[in-house]
Scaffold this motif. Structure first.
Motif, PDB file in Angstrom:
ATOM      1  N   THR A  84      -1.818   4.052  -0.103  1.00 28.91           N
ATOM      2  CA  THR A  84      -3.231   3.443  -0.522  1.00 28.91           C
ATOM      3  C   THR A  84      -4.165   3.156   0.601  1.00 28.91           C
ATOM      4  OG1 THR A  84      -2.229   3.766  -2.333  1.00 28.91           O
ATOM      5  CG2 THR A  84      -4.280   2.507  -2.408  1.00 28.91           C
ATOM      6  N   ASN A  85      -5.119   2.951   0.277  1.00 30.61           N
ATOM      7  CA  ASN A  85      -6.081   2.927   1.777  1.00 30.61           C
ATOM      8  C   ASN A  85      -6.572   1.628   0.666  1.00 30.61           C
ATOM      9  OD1 ASN A  85      -8.351   1.779   3.082  1.00 30.61           O
ATOM     10  ND2 ASN A  85      -9.064   3.780   3.749  1.00 30.61           N
ATOM     11  N   ILE A 131       1.181  -0.767  -0.125  1.00 28.24           N
ATOM     12  CA  ILE A 131       0.233   0.149   0.343  1.00 28.24           C
ATOM     13  C   ILE A 131       0.493   1.271   0.093  1.00 28.24           C
ATOM     14  CG2 ILE A 131      -1.878  -1.120   1.551  1.00 28.24           C
ATOM     15  CD1 ILE A 131      -0.966   0.238   3.519  1.00 28.24           C
ATOM     16  N   ASP A 135      -8.115   5.287  -1.716  1.00 27.67           N
ATOM     17  CA  ASP A 135      -8.292   6.629  -1.237  1.00 27.67           C
ATOM     18  C   ASP A 135      -6.383   6.737  -1.206  1.00 27.67           C
ATOM     19  OD1 ASP A 135     -10.422   7.061  -1.752  1.00 27.67           O
ATOM     20  OD2 ASP A 135     -11.394   7.354   0.596  1.00 27.67           O
ATOM     21  N   LYS A 136      -6.263   8.113  -1.563  1.00 21.14           N
ATOM     22  CA  LYS A 136      -5.027   7.697  -1.554  1.00 21.14           C
ATOM     23  C   LYS A 136      -5.077   8.937  -0.907  1.00 21.14           C
ATOM     24  CE  LYS A 136      -3.809   5.152  -5.916  1.00 21.14           C
ATOM     25  NZ  LYS A 136      -2.351   4.735  -6.567  1.00 21.14           N
ATOM     26  N   LYS A 137      -3.219   8.935  -0.185  1.00 20.62           N
ATOM     27  CA  LYS A 137      -3.385  10.223   0.633  1.00 20.62           C
ATOM     28  C   LYS A 137      -1.094  10.509   0.137  1.00 20.62           C
ATOM     29  CE  LYS A 137      -6.917  11.206   3.270  1.00 20.62           C
ATOM     30  NZ  LYS A 137      -7.104  12.243   3.521  1.00 20.62           N
ATOM     31  N   GLU A 196      -8.953  -0.555   1.301  1.00 21.07           N
ATOM     32  CA  GLU A 196     -10.148  -0.532   1.801  1.00 21.07           C
ATOM     33  C   GLU A 196     -11.047  -0.278   0.643  1.00 21.07           C
ATOM     34  OE1 GLU A 196     -11.466  -0.187   5.793  1.00 21.07           O
ATOM     35  OE2 GLU A 196     -10.244  -2.140   6.198  1.00 21.07           O
ATOM     36  N   ASN A 197     -10.919   0.803   0.200  1.00 25.18           N
ATOM     37  CA  ASN A 197     -11.675   1.757  -0.839  1.00 25.18           C
ATOM     38  C   ASN A 197     -10.327   2.284  -2.146  1.00 25.18           C
ATOM     39  OD1 ASN A 197      -9.607   4.282   0.122  1.00 25.18           O
ATOM     40  ND2 ASN A 197     -11.295   4.192   1.932  1.00 25.18           N
TER      41      ASN A 197
END
Length: 143
Positions: free
Chosen positions: A25-26, A14, A31-33, A28-29
């Motif tokens: 990267t999450n 991730i 989403d990226k930070k 589960e969904n």
């Protein structure tokens, strides 16, 4: 490095790094930070060992070996030492993020501290000026 637990669990990677940015990267969904740092090093994979056991890039230009980390972080410490300045280098981060590996290293993969010490003592041996005095002290603090 041993990631057998993660491999057995089928855990996806991730983390991604590009330049000085690290992206998480999450799983589960999706989403990226993305976070930006002074330096961000990839050493998870993309390496092979040379005949001396030193990890080197294996076609992965993102892989950062210990010499790269030293060039970016340790060389300035060494340069300042030659100018007579005291120096401090701090490693901070999450457990398992590579602080000890970067600072000390493992086996043939020497970190910033042993590379710096080696460079210092090589220069001491080359010195022919008997009037010149060298003094080195090293303090390791874990918090």
């Amino acid at each position: 490095m041993n990631f057998q637990r993660e491999l057995t669990a089928g855990s996806p990677c991730i983390i991604a790094m590009e330049g000085n940015m690290t992206t998480i990267t999450n799983p589960e969904n999706g989403d990226k930070k993305t976070f930006t740092f002074d330096h961000s090093y990839w050493s998870h994979d993309g390496y092979k060992e040379d005949s001396d056991g030193v990890s080197i890039a294996d076609g992965n230009i993102s892989y950062a070996d210990q010499q790269t980390v030293f060039k970016d972080l340790g060389q300035g410490v060494l340069d300042n030492a030659w100018e007579g300045y005291n120096a401090a280098l701090f490693a901070y981060g999450q457990t398992g993020s590579g602080k000890s590996y970067s600072m000390i290293g493992y086996g043939a993969n020497k970190g910033i501290v042993p590379i710096t010490c080696g460079e210092l003592f090589k220069a001491f041996e080359k010195n022919k000026d008997e009037e010149k005095e060298f003094q080195v002290s090293l303090r390791h603090v874990c918090v």
